[in-house]
Design a protein around this motif. Sequence first.
Motif, PDB file in Angstrom:
ATOM      1  N   SER A  42      -2.406  11.878   1.614  1.00  0.00           N
ATOM      2  CA  SER A  42      -2.331  10.494   2.073  1.00  0.00           C
ATOM      3  C   SER A  42      -1.477  10.492   3.329  1.00  0.00           C
ATOM      4  CB  SER A  42      -1.700   9.620   0.987  1.00  0.00           C
ATOM      5  OG  SER A  42      -1.634   8.280   1.397  1.00  0.00           O
ATOM      6  N   SER A  43      -1.588   9.449   4.103  1.00  0.00           N
ATOM      7  CA  SER A  43      -0.762   9.330   5.297  1.00  0.00           C
ATOM      8  C   SER A  43       0.138   8.120   5.164  1.00  0.00           C
ATOM      9  CB  SER A  43      -1.638   9.165   6.546  1.00  0.00           C
ATOM     10  OG  SER A  43      -2.389  10.329   6.751  1.00  0.00           O
ATOM     11  N   GLY A  45       2.973   6.296   7.820  1.00  0.00           N
ATOM     12  CA  GLY A  45       3.685   6.387   9.094  1.00  0.00           C
ATOM     13  C   GLY A  45       3.174   7.587   9.857  1.00  0.00           C
ATOM     14  N   ASN A  46       4.079   8.459  10.271  1.00  0.00           N
ATOM     15  CA  ASN A  46       3.698   9.669  10.996  1.00  0.00           C
ATOM     16  C   ASN A  46       3.659  10.897  10.095  1.00  0.00           C
ATOM     17  OD1 ASN A  46       3.562   8.285  13.424  1.00  0.00           O
ATOM     18  ND2 ASN A  46       5.752   8.526  13.784  1.00  0.00           N
ATOM     19  N   ALA A  47       3.718  10.705   8.787  1.00  0.00           N
ATOM     20  CA  ALA A  47       3.803  11.830   7.860  1.00  0.00           C
ATOM     21  C   ALA A  47       2.542  11.974   7.031  1.00  0.00           C
ATOM     22  CB  ALA A  47       4.992  11.637   6.920  1.00  0.00           C
ATOM     23  N   VAL A  48       2.265  13.213   6.661  1.00  0.00           N
ATOM     24  CA  VAL A  48       1.231  13.503   5.676  1.00  0.00           C
ATOM     25  C   VAL A  48       1.952  13.671   4.350  1.00  0.00           C
ATOM     26  CG1 VAL A  48      -0.509  15.157   4.932  1.00  0.00           C
ATOM     27  CG2 VAL A  48      -0.282  14.597   7.355  1.00  0.00           C
ATOM     28  N   ILE A  49       1.478  12.980   3.330  1.00  0.00           N
ATOM     29  CA  ILE A  49       2.062  13.041   1.993  1.00  0.00           C
ATOM     30  C   ILE A  49       1.079  13.776   1.106  1.00  0.00           C
ATOM     31  CG2 ILE A  49       2.897  11.681   0.042  1.00  0.00           C
ATOM     32  CD1 ILE A  49       3.330   9.392   2.166  1.00  0.00           C
ATOM     33  N   VAL A  50       1.560  14.771   0.356  1.00  0.00           N
ATOM     34  CA  VAL A  50       0.687  15.536  -0.534  1.00  0.00           C
ATOM     35  C   VAL A  50       1.229  15.495  -1.958  1.00  0.00           C
ATOM     36  CG1 VAL A  50      -0.240  17.056   1.247  1.00  0.00           C
ATOM     37  CG2 VAL A  50       1.835  17.716   0.050  1.00  0.00           C
ATOM     38  N   VAL A  51       0.284  15.491  -2.895  1.00  0.00           N
ATOM     39  CA  VAL A  51       0.603  15.477  -4.325  1.00  0.00           C
ATOM     40  C   VAL A  51      -0.323  16.488  -4.990  1.00  0.00           C
ATOM     41  CG1 VAL A  51       0.611  14.075  -6.425  1.00  0.00           C
ATOM     42  CG2 VAL A  51       1.250  13.031  -4.240  1.00  0.00           C
ATOM     43  N   ASP A  52       0.229  17.343  -5.836  1.00  0.00           N
ATOM     44  CA  ASP A  52      -0.599  18.321  -6.534  1.00  0.00           C
ATOM     45  C   ASP A  52      -1.454  17.634  -7.599  1.00  0.00           C
ATOM     46  OD1 ASP A  52       0.735  18.820  -9.399  1.00  0.00           O
ATOM     47  OD2 ASP A  52       2.314  18.504  -7.921  1.00  0.00           O
ATOM     48  N   GLY A  53      -2.511  18.310  -8.024  1.00  0.00           N
ATOM     49  CA  GLY A  53      -3.463  17.734  -8.973  1.00  0.00           C
ATOM     50  C   GLY A  53      -2.869  17.356 -10.318  1.00  0.00           C
ATOM     51  N   MET A  54      -1.852  18.080 -10.796  1.00  0.00           N
ATOM     52  CA  MET A  54      -1.221  17.761 -12.082  1.00  0.00           C
ATOM     53  C   MET A  54      -0.362  16.494 -11.984  1.00  0.00           C
ATOM     54  SD  MET A  54      -2.138  20.044 -14.332  1.00  0.00           S
ATOM     55  CE  MET A  54      -0.889  20.074 -15.581  1.00  0.00           C
ATOM     56  N   SER A  55       0.264  16.276 -10.840  1.00  0.00           N
ATOM     57  CA  SER A  55       1.139  15.111 -10.655  1.00  0.00           C
ATOM     58  C   SER A  55       0.375  13.845 -10.280  1.00  0.00           C
ATOM     59  CB  SER A  55       2.177  15.402  -9.556  1.00  0.00           C
ATOM     60  OG  SER A  55       2.999  16.490  -9.897  1.00  0.00           O
ATOM     61  N   ALA A  56      -0.805  14.009  -9.693  1.00  0.00           N
ATOM     62  CA  ALA A  56      -1.559  12.864  -9.171  1.00  0.00           C
ATOM     63  C   ALA A  56      -1.796  11.750 -10.190  1.00  0.00           C
ATOM     64  CB  ALA A  56      -2.876  13.339  -8.559  1.00  0.00           C
ATOM     65  N   PRO A  57      -2.198  12.039 -11.443  1.00  0.00           N
ATOM     66  CA  PRO A  57      -2.408  10.934 -12.388  1.00  0.00           C
ATOM     67  C   PRO A  57      -1.133  10.132 -12.677  1.00  0.00           C
ATOM     68  CG  PRO A  57      -3.451  12.933 -13.200  1.00  0.00           C
ATOM     69  CD  PRO A  57      -2.628  13.321 -12.014  1.00  0.00           C
ATOM     70  N   PHE A  58       0.021  10.795 -12.654  1.00  0.00           N
ATOM     71  CA  PHE A  58       1.288  10.101 -12.888  1.00  0.00           C
ATOM     72  C   PHE A  58       1.674   9.203 -11.718  1.00  0.00           C
ATOM     73  CE2 PHE A  58       1.831  13.931 -15.560  1.00  0.00           C
ATOM     74  CZ  PHE A  58       2.131  13.313 -16.767  1.00  0.00           C
ATOM     75  N   LEU A  59       1.156   9.515 -10.524  1.00  0.00           N
ATOM     76  CA  LEU A  59       1.544   8.789  -9.309  1.00  0.00           C
ATOM     77  C   LEU A  59       0.449   7.865  -8.781  1.00  0.00           C
ATOM     78  CD1 LEU A  59       3.348  11.773  -7.578  1.00  0.00           C
ATOM     79  CD2 LEU A  59       4.423   9.717  -8.534  1.00  0.00           C
ATOM     80  N   ARG A  60      -0.689   7.782  -9.477  1.00  0.00           N
ATOM     81  CA  ARG A  60      -1.795   6.937  -9.014  1.00  0.00           C
ATOM     82  C   ARG A  60      -1.330   5.488  -8.868  1.00  0.00           C
ATOM     83  NH1 ARG A  60      -5.694   8.935 -11.907  1.00  0.00           N
ATOM     84  NH2 ARG A  60      -6.381  10.212 -10.172  1.00  0.00           N
ATOM     85  N   GLY A  61      -1.482   4.945  -7.682  1.00  0.00           N
ATOM     86  CA  GLY A  61      -1.096   3.561  -7.414  1.00  0.00           C
ATOM     87  C   GLY A  61       0.369   3.377  -7.058  1.00  0.00           C
ATOM     88  N   ALA A  62       1.138   4.456  -7.045  1.00  0.00           N
ATOM     89  CA  ALA A  62       2.567   4.357  -6.732  1.00  0.00           C
ATOM     90  C   ALA A  62       2.776   4.171  -5.232  1.00  0.00           C
ATOM     91  CB  ALA A  62       3.298   5.611  -7.203  1.00  0.00           C
ATOM     92  N   THR A  63       3.881   3.542  -4.878  1.00  0.00           N
ATOM     93  CA  THR A  63       4.271   3.397  -3.480  1.00  0.00           C
ATOM     94  C   THR A  63       5.629   4.061  -3.282  1.00  0.00           C
ATOM     95  OG1 THR A  63       5.312   1.243  -3.870  1.00  0.00           O
ATOM     96  CG2 THR A  63       2.999   1.243  -3.159  1.00  0.00           C
ATOM     97  N   VAL A  64       5.832   4.567  -2.075  1.00  0.00           N
ATOM     98  CA  VAL A  64       7.087   5.216  -1.713  1.00  0.00           C
ATOM     99  C   VAL A  64       7.665   4.476  -0.515  1.00  0.00           C
ATOM    100  CG1 VAL A  64       8.193   7.359  -0.981  1.00  0.00           C
ATOM    101  CG2 VAL A  64       6.185   7.439  -2.476  1.00  0.00           C
ATOM    102  N   ASP A  65       8.904   4.060  -0.630  1.00  0.00           N
ATOM    103  CA  ASP A  65       9.583   3.344   0.452  1.00  0.00           C
ATOM    104  C   ASP A  65      10.923   4.001   0.743  1.00  0.00           C
ATOM    105  OD1 ASP A  65       7.784   1.074   0.905  1.00  0.00           O
ATOM    106  OD2 ASP A  65       8.358   0.481  -1.123  1.00  0.00           O
ATOM    107  N   TRP A  66      11.372   3.865   1.975  1.00  0.00           N
ATOM    108  CA  TRP A  66      12.709   4.283   2.351  1.00  0.00           C
ATOM    109  C   TRP A  66      13.606   3.059   2.229  1.00  0.00           C
ATOM    110  CZ3 TRP A  66      15.491   8.406   2.670  1.00  0.00           C
ATOM    111  CH2 TRP A  66      16.693   8.406   3.351  1.00  0.00           C
ATOM    112  N   VAL A  67      14.689   3.176   1.462  1.00  0.00           N
ATOM    113  CA  VAL A  67      15.575   2.050   1.185  1.00  0.00           C
ATOM    114  C   VAL A  67      16.965   2.379   1.706  1.00  0.00           C
ATOM    115  CG1 VAL A  67      16.618   0.666  -0.647  1.00  0.00           C
ATOM    116  CG2 VAL A  67      14.257   1.424  -0.868  1.00  0.00           C
TER     117      VAL A  67
END
Length: 94
Positions: A42-43, A45-67
């Motif tokens: 996934s992209s 901002g200017n970064a490519v974000i990667v998730v391995d296949g085992m972790s992907a179901p746990f993170l489906r629909g999740a958002t990541v923010d800098w706080v």
Amino acid sequence: MLIAGDGRPGAAFRIRVDGGGCMGFRYVMDIDDAVSDDDVRSSGGNAVIVVDGMSAPFLRGATVDWVEDLAGDRFEITNPNAVSSCGCGTSFSA
């Protein structure tokens, strides 16, 4: 900027889920230049974000923010798959 400062060509921001933490699972974030064809990409901002296949179901629909707040500067994951999470947001149960 975080990835650009790393200096490795092809580096990506990796998020994975490991067993552990106070709730059963924990988030692990790292800069990784070993991106696999099996990774979910996934992209943001200017970064490519990667998730391995085992972790992907746990993170489906999740958002990541800098706080940035009184608790400090950090990545914060909002995960609709988490049934509960710890106070610091680094571990969860599913």
